[in-house]
Design a protein around this motif. Sequence first.
Motif, PDB file in Angstrom:
ATOM      1  N   UNK A  48       0.837  -1.205   0.000  1.00  0.00           N
ATOM      2  CA  UNK A  48       0.000   0.000   0.000  1.00  0.00           C
ATOM      3  C   UNK A  48       0.874   1.259   0.000  1.00  0.00           C
ATOM      4  N   UNK A  49       0.553   2.221  -0.896  1.00  0.00           N
ATOM      5  CA  UNK A  49       1.320   3.471  -0.955  1.00  0.00           C
ATOM      6  C   UNK A  49       0.409   4.678  -1.152  1.00  0.00           C
ATOM      7  N   UNK A  50      -0.861   4.542  -0.725  1.00  0.00           N
ATOM      8  CA  UNK A  50      -1.816   5.658  -0.800  1.00  0.00           C
ATOM      9  C   UNK A  50      -2.415   5.863   0.588  1.00  0.00           C
ATOM     10  N   UNK A  51      -3.123   6.968   0.771  1.00  0.00           N
ATOM     11  CA  UNK A  51      -3.801   7.234   2.039  1.00  0.00           C
ATOM     12  C   UNK A  51      -4.934   6.225   2.240  1.00  0.00           C
ATOM     13  N   UNK A 102       4.517   8.092  20.540  1.00  0.00           N
ATOM     14  CA  UNK A 102       5.161   7.865  19.250  1.00  0.00           C
ATOM     15  C   UNK A 102       6.010   6.595  19.287  1.00  0.00           C
ATOM     16  N   UNK A 103       5.905   5.756  18.253  1.00  0.00           N
ATOM     17  CA  UNK A 103       6.704   4.516  18.232  1.00  0.00           C
ATOM     18  C   UNK A 103       8.177   4.812  17.935  1.00  0.00           C
ATOM     19  N   UNK A 104       9.051   3.843  18.252  1.00  0.00           N
ATOM     20  CA  UNK A 104      10.483   3.999  17.984  1.00  0.00           C
ATOM     21  C   UNK A 104      10.767   4.063  16.485  1.00  0.00           C
ATOM     22  N   UNK A 105      10.105   3.205  15.715  1.00  0.00           N
ATOM     23  CA  UNK A 105      10.404   3.078  14.285  1.00  0.00           C
ATOM     24  C   UNK A 105       9.334   3.740  13.422  1.00  0.00           C
ATOM     25  N   UNK A 106       8.971   4.991  13.815  1.00  0.00           N
ATOM     26  CA  UNK A 106       7.900   5.695  13.104  1.00  0.00           C
ATOM     27  C   UNK A 106       8.280   6.037  11.665  1.00  0.00           C
ATOM     28  N   UNK A 107       9.577   5.931  11.318  1.00  0.00           N
ATOM     29  CA  UNK A 107      10.003   6.243   9.954  1.00  0.00           C
ATOM     30  C   UNK A 107       9.819   5.099   8.978  1.00  0.00           C
ATOM     31  N   UNK A 108       9.431   3.909   9.487  1.00  0.00           N
ATOM     32  CA  UNK A 108       9.283   2.735   8.602  1.00  0.00           C
ATOM     33  C   UNK A 108       7.863   2.689   8.027  1.00  0.00           C
ATOM     34  N   UNK A 109       7.498   3.750   7.341  1.00  0.00           N
ATOM     35  CA  UNK A 109       6.141   3.890   6.800  1.00  0.00           C
ATOM     36  C   UNK A 109       5.984   3.077   5.509  1.00  0.00           C
ATOM     37  N   UNK A 110       4.710   2.807   5.135  1.00  0.00           N
ATOM     38  CA  UNK A 110       3.501   2.981   5.964  1.00  0.00           C
ATOM     39  C   UNK A 110       3.423   1.915   7.055  1.00  0.00           C
ATOM     40  N   UNK A 111       2.652   2.217   8.108  1.00  0.00           N
ATOM     41  CA  UNK A 111       2.493   1.262   9.199  1.00  0.00           C
ATOM     42  C   UNK A 111       1.065   1.307   9.734  1.00  0.00           C
ATOM     43  N   UNK A 156       8.053   0.580   3.109  1.00  0.00           N
ATOM     44  CA  UNK A 156       8.266   0.574   1.652  1.00  0.00           C
ATOM     45  C   UNK A 156       9.661   1.027   1.248  1.00  0.00           C
ATOM     46  N   UNK A 157      10.294   1.860   2.076  1.00  0.00           N
ATOM     47  CA  UNK A 157      11.634   2.379   1.736  1.00  0.00           C
ATOM     48  C   UNK A 157      12.746   1.481   2.272  1.00  0.00           C
ATOM     49  N   UNK A 158      12.372   0.336   2.883  1.00  0.00           N
ATOM     50  CA  UNK A 158      13.359  -0.620   3.415  1.00  0.00           C
ATOM     51  C   UNK A 158      14.351   0.024   4.386  1.00  0.00           C
ATOM     52  N   UNK A 159      13.848   0.846   5.276  1.00  0.00           N
ATOM     53  CA  UNK A 159      14.702   1.462   6.286  1.00  0.00           C
ATOM     54  C   UNK A 159      15.067   0.437   7.358  1.00  0.00           C
ATOM     55  N   UNK A 160      16.235   0.595   7.997  1.00  0.00           N
ATOM     56  CA  UNK A 160      16.609  -0.342   9.071  1.00  0.00           C
ATOM     57  C   UNK A 160      15.907   0.042  10.381  1.00  0.00           C
ATOM     58  N   UNK A 161      15.806  -0.926  11.306  1.00  0.00           N
ATOM     59  CA  UNK A 161      15.317  -0.609  12.643  1.00  0.00           C
ATOM     60  C   UNK A 161      16.249   0.412  13.302  1.00  0.00           C
ATOM     61  N   UNK A 162      15.759   1.155  14.301  1.00  0.00           N
ATOM     62  CA  UNK A 162      16.619   1.998  15.122  1.00  0.00           C
ATOM     63  C   UNK A 162      17.530   1.107  15.970  1.00  0.00           C
ATOM     64  N   UNK A 163      18.442   1.729  16.704  1.00  0.00           N
ATOM     65  CA  UNK A 163      19.415   0.965  17.478  1.00  0.00           C
ATOM     66  C   UNK A 163      18.815   0.298  18.705  1.00  0.00           C
ATOM     67  N   UNK A 164      17.630   0.779  19.153  1.00  0.00           N
ATOM     68  CA  UNK A 164      17.025   0.227  20.363  1.00  0.00           C
ATOM     69  C   UNK A 164      16.288  -1.065  19.994  1.00  0.00           C
ATOM     70  N   UNK A 165      16.778  -2.206  20.525  1.00  0.00           N
ATOM     71  CA  UNK A 165      16.251  -3.501  20.097  1.00  0.00           C
ATOM     72  C   UNK A 165      15.265  -4.102  21.087  1.00  0.00           C
TER      73      UNK A 165
END
Length: 593
Positions: A48-51, A102-111, A156-165
Amino acid sequence: NNCKSLQVAAKGALLSGAYTVQNSAGQSFRIYCLFKDGYGYTFLSKNTNVAVDMGSLYDDKTHVLVRFTKSNKQYESTLAQIDSFASVPLSVQYNGYTGYNRPQNFGMTPYIYVGFIPKSYTSKGARQGWKTNGQEQIFTNCDANPNSYIMFMFNNANKPYTSYAGSKNSLMYKWYDEGTLVTSSDYVTNEFLTIYHEIHHGGCGGYSRGSNVPTFANIGLKFISFLIQFVAVQCAVPDIPTGATMTYTGTAIGDTATYGCKPGYQKTGGDTSRKCGGSGQWLGSDIVCTMGDYGIAIFCERTKGHLRCPLGKKLAIYSAMYGRTEGDTICDHRSARKTSNTECTGVLPGRKKQRVSGTLSRNLQVLGSQICLRELINSIAKNNCKSLQVIAKGALPSGAYTVQNSAGESFRIYCLFKDGYGYTFLSKNTNVAVDMGSLYDDKTHVLVRFTKSNKQYESTLAQIDSFASVPLSIQYNGYTGYNKPINFGMTPYIYVGFIPKSYTSKGARQGWKTNGQEQIFTNCDANPNSYIMFMFNNANKPYTSYAGSKNSLMYKWYDEGTLVPSSDYVSNEFLTIYHEIHHGGCGGYSRGS
């Protein structure tokens, strides 16, 4: 735009699978519809890549379904609020977390973010957690940390997790450890599962992410009652209002019902033609047929210059405007002059060429044989308020009257006459069989008359809008089609059934209308009780041990009734101290005590 609308369009024939839908901007995205018996779950594609308006995809906020993989098989578990937060709906958001942390990995959109306990509800020392498969997983918040969510990221952008595991613990992963194995025929395709997730129960509950528990997983959002919508494409058999005639072509959408007024009645409102609409309701309003200027006409046989009662004696009720009543073949006053003593002639039913004569009174005066008048009036069944009023030529005041059942046994009713309609109350001293259907003809609502602080009040009870086509069922010492009441031994009783057993289901919106306002709850367990009952309890039996309690849904009629003027009071003979209410499935149970 969702699984429900697709299933309705397919008239219930749609199978579980992947489908393309559109958002409000007309942009397409894919969903997986998992159809169950009367409900289902929606899964959103990881591509999914739309609103997405998540609220359009589900209507049950009590739980979500987690579908996940383990050892190349699919499993599932439910997640819900713990009991102390059961009244707080889950919040399912797309690329958002309003009201939550706010979640730790909020940049791993969409979620998809599923919030449990809102920030404003958390505090140090509070008992928090969630339910997995109906079992509470509880911890005590040690520092007021407000995190309470699970999130599935499509990334969708295949970002890595943050350092906090973080790490895995049993509270966070009971859904994974004790899930239910899914049959392969019910698998969700890989397009609808993602390897990325994040869980946080702040305040010492735990934090983890997908790298700690590798699995393909996603959230299923529950929708309910789509089958009811299939039923709704047909209308109920149309009602026939008092004094009206009706023919109809069917009950499918587009079918019509045609109304008229019986002879002796005039149309004073409503529609003569109504169409079955797409919502399953008849369009337009009920025809209103009002009695005209009535006279009672006696027709007597003339024999050798004297009048006597004919063998086929009849009481003919006439309207000065429309002439004779339906079914009588005797004379029509329109063929006679308008003087009060004009005779008219005709032929008695079944009496070939037998001449009769008589007089029609325009002003309720009856001319002719008084013997005929007495016999004919006595032939009317005195079994309800309407027949009593006809006999009294409209002059009867509100009050208590004695009537008879079909076996000739007497009982008492209170007739509350209004302008063109009225209400019948049954005496609490009744000890004979009663045909409730003879006492009323409007099944859209009942009137509850009750006392409070030595004054009388009243309220109406009716079906909620989604069950408006289902008539109320009013039974005397019975509950056919409905659940047995708790205090069924306190006979005689009047049982008013609202939603029949066959219409109830877990997750359904149920309740009743009090004074036109809907009182709604969500059936939590498919309990089919839906009634109010007033017990006369002639044997003075005690209530059973199950007492229940009062709540506003069940007692809005009592809390917000309309004050009745003392001149309109119903006498105490027609009021009882015993009643019982049951809205099963978490709506409530209560009784008169």
